[in-house]
Scaffold this motif. Structure first.
Motif, mmCIF file in Angstrom:
data_model
loop_
_atom_site.group_PDB
_atom_site.id
_atom_site.type_symbol
_atom_site.label_atom_id
_atom_site.label_comp_id
_atom_site.label_asym_id
_atom_site.label_seq_id
_atom_site.Cartn_x
_atom_site.Cartn_y
_atom_site.Cartn_z
ATOM 1 N N LYS A 12 0.831 -1.206 0.000
ATOM 2 C CA LYS A 12 0.000 0.000 0.000
ATOM 3 C C LYS A 12 0.867 1.257 0.000
ATOM 4 N N ALA A 13 1.924 1.253 0.810
ATOM 5 C CA ALA A 13 2.819 2.412 0.867
ATOM 6 C C ALA A 13 3.495 2.641 -0.482
ATOM 7 N N LEU A 14 3.884 1.569 -1.150
ATOM 8 C CA LEU A 14 4.523 1.707 -2.460
ATOM 9 C C LEU A 14 3.529 2.154 -3.524
ATOM 10 N N LYS A 15 2.273 1.759 -3.389
ATOM 11 C CA LYS A 15 1.261 2.235 -4.340
ATOM 12 C C LYS A 15 1.047 3.737 -4.196
ATOM 13 N N ARG A 16 1.136 4.232 -2.968
ATOM 14 C CA ARG A 16 1.004 5.675 -2.735
ATOM 15 C C ARG A 16 2.230 6.425 -3.234
ATOM 16 N N ASP A 17 3.412 5.850 -3.003
ATOM 17 C CA ASP A 17 4.654 6.509 -3.397
ATOM 18 C C ASP A 17 5.679 5.447 -3.774
ATOM 19 N N GLY A 18 5.712 5.115 -5.044
ATOM 20 C CA GLY A 18 6.620 4.090 -5.535
ATOM 21 C C GLY A 18 8.082 4.475 -5.464
ATOM 22 N N ARG A 19 8.346 5.746 -5.183
ATOM 23 C CA ARG A 19 9.734 6.210 -5.075
ATOM 24 C C ARG A 19 10.197 6.303 -3.625
ATOM 25 N N ALA A 20 9.384 5.877 -2.691
ATOM 26 C CA ALA A 20 9.770 5.937 -1.275
ATOM 27 C C ALA A 20 11.021 5.099 -1.050
ATOM 28 N N ILE A 49 5.207 -8.363 -6.357
ATOM 29 C CA ILE A 49 5.539 -7.076 -6.970
ATOM 30 C C ILE A 49 6.203 -7.422 -8.288
ATOM 31 N N ALA A 50 5.503 -7.115 -9.382
ATOM 32 C CA ALA A 50 5.987 -7.497 -10.708
ATOM 33 C C ALA A 50 6.948 -6.469 -11.282
ATOM 34 N N GLY A 51 6.899 -5.250 -10.769
ATOM 35 C CA GLY A 51 7.779 -4.215 -11.278
ATOM 36 C C GLY A 51 7.298 -2.852 -10.829
ATOM 37 N N PHE A 52 7.981 -1.847 -11.299
ATOM 38 C CA PHE A 52 7.648 -0.469 -10.985
ATOM 39 C C PHE A 52 7.454 0.247 -12.315
ATOM 40 N N SER A 53 6.595 1.240 -12.336
ATOM 41 C CA SER A 53 6.357 1.941 -13.587
ATOM 42 C C SER A 53 6.308 3.446 -13.363
ATOM 43 N N VAL A 54 6.355 4.148 -14.458
ATOM 44 C CA VAL A 54 6.284 5.602 -14.439
ATOM 45 C C VAL A 54 4.925 6.009 -14.986
ATOM 46 N N VAL A 55 4.270 6.941 -14.311
ATOM 47 C CA VAL A 55 3.005 7.485 -14.773
ATOM 48 C C VAL A 55 3.262 8.926 -15.181
ATOM 49 N N THR A 56 2.899 9.242 -16.411
ATOM 50 C CA THR A 56 3.148 10.594 -16.919
ATOM 51 C C THR A 56 1.836 11.265 -17.309
#
Length: 66
Positions: A12-20, A49-56
């Protein structure tokens, strides 16, 4: 993989801020950095956790795709 309260809180914390940072996550969740690092490693290895992505913004993405 067993998703206990800590794993769920971490996701949940990573969904809020994946760069934490690991330090920020450990402070937020009240556990050591080593615990967070180990949990992240296991969540990645298990595929939870399959990966991290960038939202633009749309205009940024349009320029990047050209």
């Amino acid at each position: 993989m067993q998703l206990d309260d800590l794993n769920i809180g971490l996701i949940k914390a990573l969904k809020r801020d994946g760069r934490a940072s690991v330090s920020e996550l450990s402070a937020h969740l009240g556990v050591t950095r080593a615990t967070i690092k180990a949990r992240l490693d296991r969540l990645r290895e298990s595929g939870e956790i399959a990966g991290f992505s960038v939202v633009t913004r749309g205009d940024v993405a349009a320029h990047a795709v050209r």
